[in-house]
Design a protein around this motif. Structure first.
Motif, PDB file in Angstrom:
ATOM      1  N   THR A  30       0.813  -1.220  -0.099  1.00  0.00           N
ATOM      2  CA  THR A  30      -0.074  -0.074   0.044  1.00  0.00           C
ATOM      3  C   THR A  30       0.971   1.409   0.095  1.00  0.00           C
ATOM      4  N   ARG A  53       3.075  12.654  15.473  1.00  0.00           N
ATOM      5  CA  ARG A  53       1.778  12.279  15.281  1.00  0.00           C
ATOM      6  C   ARG A  53       1.027  12.358  16.772  1.00  0.00           C
ATOM      7  N   ASN A  57      -3.556   8.683  18.629  1.00  0.00           N
ATOM      8  CA  ASN A  57      -4.098   8.124  17.256  1.00  0.00           C
ATOM      9  C   ASN A  57      -3.359   6.406  17.318  1.00  0.00           C
ATOM     10  N   HIS A  62       1.934  -4.713  12.592  1.00  0.00           N
ATOM     11  CA  HIS A  62       2.264  -5.635  11.333  1.00  0.00           C
ATOM     12  C   HIS A  62       2.819  -6.973  11.543  1.00  0.00           C
ATOM     13  N   THR A 113      -8.540  -2.374  22.102  1.00  0.00           N
ATOM     14  CA  THR A 113      -8.553  -3.027  20.859  1.00  0.00           C
ATOM     15  C   THR A 113      -7.215  -2.788  19.926  1.00  0.00           C
ATOM     16  N   ARG A 117      -2.390  -6.422  10.701  1.00  0.00           N
ATOM     17  CA  ARG A 117      -2.345  -6.408   9.454  1.00  0.00           C
ATOM     18  C   ARG A 117      -1.100  -7.275   8.898  1.00  0.00           C
ATOM     19  N   SER A 177      -4.251   0.544   3.368  1.00  0.00           N
ATOM     20  CA  SER A 177      -5.191  -0.695   3.575  1.00  0.00           C
ATOM     21  C   SER A 177      -6.509  -0.239   4.131  1.00  0.00           C
ATOM     22  N   ARG A 191     -11.949   2.705   7.372  1.00  0.00           N
ATOM     23  CA  ARG A 191     -11.091   3.525   6.201  1.00  0.00           C
ATOM     24  C   ARG A 191     -11.265   2.461   5.235  1.00  0.00           C
ATOM     25  N   GLY A 224      -7.721   8.354  13.894  1.00  0.00           N
ATOM     26  CA  GLY A 224      -6.807   9.109  12.918  1.00  0.00           C
ATOM     27  C   GLY A 224      -7.730   9.719  11.815  1.00  0.00           C
TER      28      GLY A 224
END
Ligand code: TXA
Ligand code: MG
Length: 340
Positions: A30, A53, A57, A62, A113, A117, A177, A191, A224
């Motif tokens: 991506t 950042r 957020n 990964h 949570t 990915r 993603s 998203r 985000g």
């Protein structure tokens, strides 16, 4: 700090940086991600500092397979297992409820949570396996700027602030993603991205595809979603897909400043652009346009005389939904039709 550009043959050195608690940006299908050891809180905190950042957020974790998810998340439903089997590795991020305390607050932003990915890029899968830990990875850009689709974009934004960038050439898809929330009764797309709502419905049945349209006075579900995003220095305007590009040409010709135009070749090559227009091709269709959108927006940051960028809009379905989501944010919802 010197920022090393690593070749795919140097995964071992990049993994050593990660294990030491340093940051290494990694390629995915991506966009490029900014990697740190997800189990090392001090390392994760460096990610926020390097990007600028906001700390509420949360980050995507990964992984290189379902095992890491099972280690940190509460037992997976059959639907969740089917999703993973169908779409991983690939551009689908899935939010699961965590076992209490399984990952640090720096990763989750204090939520119960986390987003997981498994990216489809062999170099990065090998990096995760060699480091032996999952990697947090927000897009590897300065917060607010377009996401990086080549290693040089990462280097431009973060040189001197991170240990390295693992260079595997341009990313394939070009937009981030799909983020799917599986922690609620009805799965919800937070998203839109490379995996479409239709593809998810084929596996899950019911999927809520409304939550990513956040009204100004509503609290966004993905933290985000509320921040300014993908914004180059110039103002971006959306030219709706049913609008008339001759009007754009006429308007551009009346401007004393340079105007950027980002559109597919069919339009780019068939309009007689005035001399003050700087064209950028989005290729043939919505697929190439998604691949090239962030590159184009960044291209105009190198052209400080360009004060406005008129960009082609597509119908918001399939991959067009992800493309329009990014373009809308980058334009702050400004449309050529309304404003000109
Ligand atoms: O394609 C991608 O997803 C890229 C590549 C590098 O993998 N990563 C990426 O990360 O786009 P980032 O941090 O730029 O975007 C992650 C999004 C943010 O909007 C964040 O708020 C949301 O996912 N998110 C992360 N964890 C969440 C959670 N537990 N609940 C709700 N939203 C979450
Ligand atoms: Mg991002």
């Amino acid at each position: 700090m010197e920022t090393h550009i690593y070749q795919p043959s140097e995964i071992k050195a990049a993994a050593e940086d990660i294990k030491r608690g340093d940051l290494v940006a990694f390629p995915t299908e991506t966009v490029y991600g900014l990697g740190a050891d997800a189990t090392n809180e001090a390392a994760v905190k460096k990610v926020y500092a390097a990007k600028g950042r906001p700390s509420d957020n949360p980050l995507i974790v990964h992984v290189s397979g379902i095992e890491a998810v099972e280690k940190y998340a509460q037992p997976l439903s059959d639907d969740a297992k089917r999703l993973i089997k169908t779409f991983w590795p690939g551009p689908l991020t899935i939010i699961f409820k965590l076992k209490p305390g399984a990952l640090s607050k720096a990763v989750t932003g204090g939520l119960d949570t986390a987003a997981f990915r498994n990216p489809k890029n062999q170099v990065t899968i090998d990096l995760i396996k060699t480091a032996g830990v999952p990697l947090v990875g927000p897009s590897a850009n300065t917060s607010g700027k377009p996401s990086p689709t080549i290693a040089q974009h990462v280097y431009h934004d973060l040189k001197g602030k991170i240990a390295g960038v693992l260079d595997d050439g341009p990313t394939d898809i070009g937009v981030e993603s799909t983020v799917l929330d599986m922690s609620t009764d009805v799965p919800a797309i937070l998203r839109p991205g490379g995996v479409t709502a239709e593809q998810l419905r084929a596996v899950l049945g019911q999927v809520d595809d409304e939550k990513h349209h956040v009204a100004a006075n509503e609290a966004p579900k993905a933290p985000g979603m509320k921040y300014k995003h993908y914004a180059p220095s110039a103002q971006v305007y959306i030219v709706d897909h049913d609008d008339d590009w001759q009007r754009v040409r006429k308007w551009a010709a009346e401007q004393s400043e340079k105007v950027g135009v980002m559109t597919t070749d069919a339009i780019l090559n068939h309009v007689q652009w005035p001399d003050n227009v700087e064209p950028f091709s989005l290729g043939a269709d919505v697929k190439s346009a998604s691949h090239l959108l962030f590159k184009g927006l960044r291209h105009f940051d190198d052209e400080p005389d360009v004060k406005s960028i008129l960009t082609e809009g597509f119908k918001a379905d399939g991959l067009g939904e992800a493309y329009m989501n990014r373009l809308n944010k980058s334009a702050g919802q400004m449309h050529f039709k309304i404003n000109k």
